[in-house]
Design a protein around this motif. Structure first.
Motif, mmCIF file in Angstrom:
data_model
loop_
_atom_site.group_PDB
_atom_site.id
_atom_site.type_symbol
_atom_site.label_atom_id
_atom_site.label_comp_id
_atom_site.label_asym_id
_atom_site.label_seq_id
_atom_site.Cartn_x
_atom_site.Cartn_y
_atom_site.Cartn_z
ATOM 1 N N VAL A 79 0.848 -1.188 0.000
ATOM 2 C CA VAL A 79 0.000 0.000 0.000
ATOM 3 C C VAL A 79 0.889 1.245 0.000
ATOM 4 C CG1 VAL A 79 -1.764 1.297 1.215
ATOM 5 C CG2 VAL A 79 -1.843 -1.204 1.204
ATOM 6 N N GLY A 82 -14.911 7.291 2.331
ATOM 7 C CA GLY A 82 -15.248 6.122 1.533
ATOM 8 C C GLY A 82 -16.704 5.732 1.638
ATOM 9 N N GLN A 89 -0.284 1.955 6.759
ATOM 10 C CA GLN A 89 -1.504 1.832 5.964
ATOM 11 C C GLN A 89 -2.727 1.522 6.822
ATOM 12 O OE1 GLN A 89 0.799 -0.404 6.337
ATOM 13 N NE2 GLN A 89 0.045 -2.494 6.162
ATOM 14 N N PHE A 145 -6.744 6.985 7.200
ATOM 15 C CA PHE A 145 -6.650 6.307 5.909
ATOM 16 C C PHE A 145 -7.845 5.380 5.729
ATOM 17 C CE2 PHE A 145 -4.660 3.331 2.829
ATOM 18 C CZ PHE A 145 -4.158 4.243 1.914
ATOM 19 N N ALA A 146 -8.276 4.743 6.833
ATOM 20 C CA ALA A 146 -9.415 3.823 6.765
ATOM 21 C C ALA A 146 -10.727 4.563 6.507
ATOM 22 C CB ALA A 146 -9.516 3.025 8.064
ATOM 23 N N GLN A 160 -11.077 6.880 4.396
ATOM 24 C CA GLN A 160 -11.112 7.005 2.939
ATOM 25 C C GLN A 160 -11.229 5.637 2.278
ATOM 26 O OE1 GLN A 160 -7.741 9.101 1.317
ATOM 27 N NE2 GLN A 160 -8.479 8.999 -0.787
ATOM 28 N N HIS A 161 -10.611 4.630 2.882
ATOM 29 C CA HIS A 161 -10.593 3.270 2.319
ATOM 30 C C HIS A 161 -11.133 2.306 3.383
ATOM 31 C CE1 HIS A 161 -8.032 4.887 -0.873
ATOM 32 N NE2 HIS A 161 -7.302 5.448 0.070
ATOM 33 N N THR A 164 -9.507 -2.371 2.781
ATOM 34 C CA THR A 164 -8.304 -2.413 1.959
ATOM 35 C C THR A 164 -7.881 -3.849 1.758
ATOM 36 O OG1 THR A 164 -7.542 -0.250 2.727
ATOM 37 C CG2 THR A 164 -5.889 -1.705 1.779
ATOM 38 N N SER A 207 -5.055 -5.008 -0.524
ATOM 39 C CA SER A 207 -4.021 -4.576 -1.463
ATOM 40 C C SER A 207 -2.685 -5.126 -1.033
ATOM 41 C CB SER A 207 -3.961 -3.040 -1.513
ATOM 42 O OG SER A 207 -2.947 -2.591 -2.384
#
Length: 465
Positions: free
Chosen positions: A61, A89, A153, A158-159, A161-162, A165, A167
């Motif tokens: 990531v 997200g 990550q 960040f979570a 927005q995503h 995850t 990835s």
């Protein structure tokens, strides 16, 4: 174009491990199912450096350049370093054209770590679409997330927005969105801290470090007031909210607010399943589904405390150090699959558990004793809730925190969440109370933000589980 590099940290107590475990897509999906299942039971305030930093890649990531701290930091704790728009997200357009549940801003701000060193911390502020219907100006809730992991990550901002995850070798689920969105629906603004070293690419996350996470949470509340477009002010009543790791952070922040952040008008604190006694908690997670969290705590404290670093260097085997380094870039989903039910005696040179080693070493024991929550009287009313069957963050040590606070004359509402045993060491006894108690927790904190008095039940503590 900048060259991609793999994350490394010179401050790790263990040698560098691999950045991936070679998991197949099927394995990553299996870990995602396990993680999801346990959960369900701009503008710069300070100009950034002209040079564009190289991207950091953690387990496949890429971490946005926003998370790389500048060389210099502001002079004041809680001062904004930079902000930018943060697309949520999980968001829908409202009837009036404004997004639901609100408009988010990613932020970086200054805090101070347990060594007294200035540090950059990231997080997110969300301006709610819902109107505040309580008394006074729009209040603020500073939310400390539960365990997300130790890789950058895994950062809570960040979570947002995503939310999911999958990835590279990363499986991350933004499970705190449920609590955040419920709080936003009350009309309160929410600021979320990423903690020290989680997200920011300059150091290792100091997992469950009492001072680090309390400072980061209180400074997030300070930083929220300066976010462009924020409706909260220095006069806004402020609440602290957290469960598990977050419960420890909110509890520690309530204790430290008078000395560290007296300018934060603290109206109430919710602390769910707080890890108040880390010696007890280490024994709870050792060999459990969340055994990876033991690796995160060891690595984080070895980075921050010279005495614990010496104990790690002397007692952790080469295989153990490699495991600590590998786990240090993982999120919860990865760790459940990669290190679930691992016993720490596999990581030591003597074959003894890490808990036994710490208990026998005065230096290590003293270092963990300094992390004990409950030695100070918290500011304002506190609601402490813990599941009576919790075997990951043991119920007994969380209840002891409530008793300690009551004995200091604190205003404590203690709730023992009575549920049947839902399975030993598989996280359900720890996570189900997070969901079943959440509505009551949000309602209790909303009342405090409205200026309503709390009724302590300290006098009944001996009669409760």
């Amino acid at each position: 174009m900048s060259r991609t590099r793999t994350r490394s940290r010179s401050t790790r107590p263990a040698p560098a491990g691999t950045t991936g475990r070679g998991d197949t897509t099927g394995r990553r999906l299996l870990a995602a199912v396990v993680a999801a299942g346990t959960v369900c039971a701009g503008l710069s305030a300070v100009p950034a450096s002209a040079a564009t930093p190289e991207p950091v890649v953690s387990r496949g990531v890429t971490i946005p350049a926003f998370y790389t701290p500048p060389a210099g930091l502001p002079a004041q704790n809680g001062a904004l370093i930079r902000t930018e728009a943060l697309p949520l997200g999980l968001s829908i357009p409202g009837l009036d054209g404004r997004p639901m549940p609100g408009t988010a801003t990613r932020l970086m701000y200054r805090s101070t770590d347990s060594a007294g060193t200035p540090v950059a911390v990231t997080g997110a502020y969300i301006e709610p679409t819902a109107a505040w219907k309580g008394t006074g100006p729009r209040p603020l809730v500073a939310l400390a997330s539960g365990t997300m992991g130790q890789g950058d990550q895994c950062a809570p901002s960040f979570a947002l927005q995503h939310p999911l995850t999958l990835s590279g070798d990363t499986v991350s689920v933004g499970y705190e969105a449920l609590a955040i969105y419920r709080l936003l629906s009350t009309g309160a603004a929410v600021v979320v801290t990423d903690y020290v070293g989680l997200g920011t690419t300059d150091r290792l996350h100091t997992y469950v470090n009492r001072l680090d996470q309390a400072h980061a949470l209180l400074d997030a509340a300070r930083a929220a007031r300066a976010v462009p477009g924020a409706s909260v002010t220095a006069a806004s009543r402020t609440g602290l909210y957290g469960y598990s790791q977050g419960g420890g952070a909110s509890a520690a922040a309530a204790e430290l607010q008078p000395s560290y952040a007296p300018d934060v008008p603290l109206a109430g604190t919710y602390s769910g399943a707080p890890p108040a006694d880390l010696t007890s908690v280490m024994k709870g997670i050792d060999g459990s589904a969340l055994a990876g969290a033991l690796a995160w705590s060891i690595s984080g404290f070895a980075q921050a405390d010279p005495d614990l670093r010496a104990v790690v260097d002397a007692n952790i085997s080469a295989a153990g150090k490699a495991a600590l380094a590998d786990a240090s870039t993982m999120c919860v989903g990865d760790a459940l699959f990669g290190y679930g039910f691992t016993k720490s005696n596999k990581w030591t040179t003597s074959g003894k558990s890490i808990g036994d080693i710490i208990a026998a070493d005065p230096r290590a024991k003293a270092a963990l004793d300094k992390q004990r929550i409950g030695t100070l009287k918290p500011t304002g009313p506190v609601r402490l809730a813990t599941g009576v069957q919790d075997d990951i963050v043991p119920h007994s040590q969380a209840r002891k925190l409530a008793v300690d606070w009551c004995n200091k004359g604190a205003d404590v509402t203690y709730d023992a969440i009575v549920l049947p045993n839902l399975g030993d060491k598989i996280l359900t006894n720890h996570l189900v109370p997070l969901i079943t108690d959440q509505g009551d927790a949000v309602s209790w904190l909303t009342d405090r933000l409205s200026g309503k008095a709390a009724a302590s039940n300290c006098w009944t503590m001996p009669l409760q589980p």
